[in-house]
Design a protein around this motif. Sequence first.
Motif, PDB file in Angstrom:
ATOM      1  N   GLY A  37      -6.915   0.031  -1.514  1.00 34.39           N
ATOM      2  CA  GLY A  37      -6.217   1.283  -1.278  1.00 34.39           C
ATOM      3  C   GLY A  37      -5.504   1.382   0.057  1.00 34.39           C
ATOM      4  O   GLY A  37      -5.187   2.487   0.505  1.00 34.39           O
ATOM      5  N   ILE A  38      -5.256   0.254   0.701  1.00 35.38           N
ATOM      6  CA  ILE A  38      -4.526   0.266   1.966  1.00 35.38           C
ATOM      7  C   ILE A  38      -3.039   0.173   1.656  1.00 35.38           C
ATOM      8  O   ILE A  38      -2.603  -0.736   0.948  1.00 35.38           O
ATOM      9  CB  ILE A  38      -4.982  -0.901   2.872  1.00 35.38           C
ATOM     10  CG1 ILE A  38      -6.442  -0.678   3.268  1.00 35.38           C
ATOM     11  CG2 ILE A  38      -4.079  -1.017   4.103  1.00 35.38           C
ATOM     12  CD1 ILE A  38      -7.074  -1.850   3.972  1.00 35.38           C
ATOM     13  N   GLN A  39      -2.277   1.120   2.161  1.00 30.65           N
ATOM     14  CA  GLN A  39      -0.842   1.161   1.897  1.00 30.65           C
ATOM     15  C   GLN A  39      -0.147   0.026   2.639  1.00 30.65           C
ATOM     16  O   GLN A  39      -0.156  -0.006   3.861  1.00 30.65           O
ATOM     17  CB  GLN A  39      -0.260   2.504   2.358  1.00 30.65           C
ATOM     18  CG  GLN A  39      -0.817   3.698   1.604  1.00 30.65           C
ATOM     19  CD  GLN A  39      -0.447   3.680   0.138  1.00 30.65           C
ATOM     20  OE1 GLN A  39       0.704   3.492  -0.211  1.00 30.65           O
ATOM     21  NE2 GLN A  39      -1.431   3.863  -0.731  1.00 30.65           N
ATOM     22  N   LEU A  40       0.411  -0.896   1.903  1.00 26.74           N
ATOM     23  CA  LEU A  40       1.174  -1.989   2.493  1.00 26.74           C
ATOM     24  C   LEU A  40       2.334  -2.273   1.547  1.00 26.74           C
ATOM     25  O   LEU A  40       2.119  -2.650   0.391  1.00 26.74           O
ATOM     26  CB  LEU A  40       0.293  -3.230   2.680  1.00 26.74           C
ATOM     27  CG  LEU A  40       0.914  -4.407   3.415  1.00 26.74           C
ATOM     28  CD1 LEU A  40       1.506  -4.005   4.757  1.00 26.74           C
ATOM     29  CD2 LEU A  40      -0.127  -5.501   3.625  1.00 26.74           C
ATOM     30  N   GLN A  41       3.542  -2.037   2.027  1.00 25.87           N
ATOM     31  CA  GLN A  41       4.710  -2.222   1.169  1.00 25.87           C
ATOM     32  C   GLN A  41       4.838  -3.687   0.761  1.00 25.87           C
ATOM     33  O   GLN A  41       4.432  -4.594   1.482  1.00 25.87           O
ATOM     34  CB  GLN A  41       5.972  -1.761   1.892  1.00 25.87           C
ATOM     35  CG  GLN A  41       5.990  -0.260   2.126  1.00 25.87           C
ATOM     36  CD  GLN A  41       7.317   0.204   2.653  1.00 25.87           C
ATOM     37  OE1 GLN A  41       8.360  -0.218   2.174  1.00 25.87           O
ATOM     38  NE2 GLN A  41       7.283   1.077   3.644  1.00 25.87           N
TER      39      GLN A  41
END
Length: 111
Positions: A37-41
């Motif tokens: 769930g870590i936002q990384l494009q």
Amino acid sequence: MSVSATTITFQLSDGQPAQTHVAAPGESVLDVALNNGIQLQHNCGGVCGCSTCHVYINSGGDDLPEISDKEEDFIDRAENPRINSRLACQCVVEADMQLVVTVPPQHFLGH
């Protein structure tokens, strides 16, 4: 038999506390981020076709696969590249690694 786990500690630029997650051999830093769930494009889908999953490797980088010319070209296009910049999709882990990475701000759309 005790097996030392591979861990990745994500330091986030948006003020959230750091998160440490276990990674399986063969997973990329991008995989582990997205699975937790870590936002990384990742505009190209994680195939080394853009620079949006750019991260900074703070420790453990010597154990990662060597940077390719293609990855280096995309890092040159990333926002604020540094000597410890890598693309998360290209940082594939093996057993017994401890990585610490900083996820830069994810507010831009990439290029």
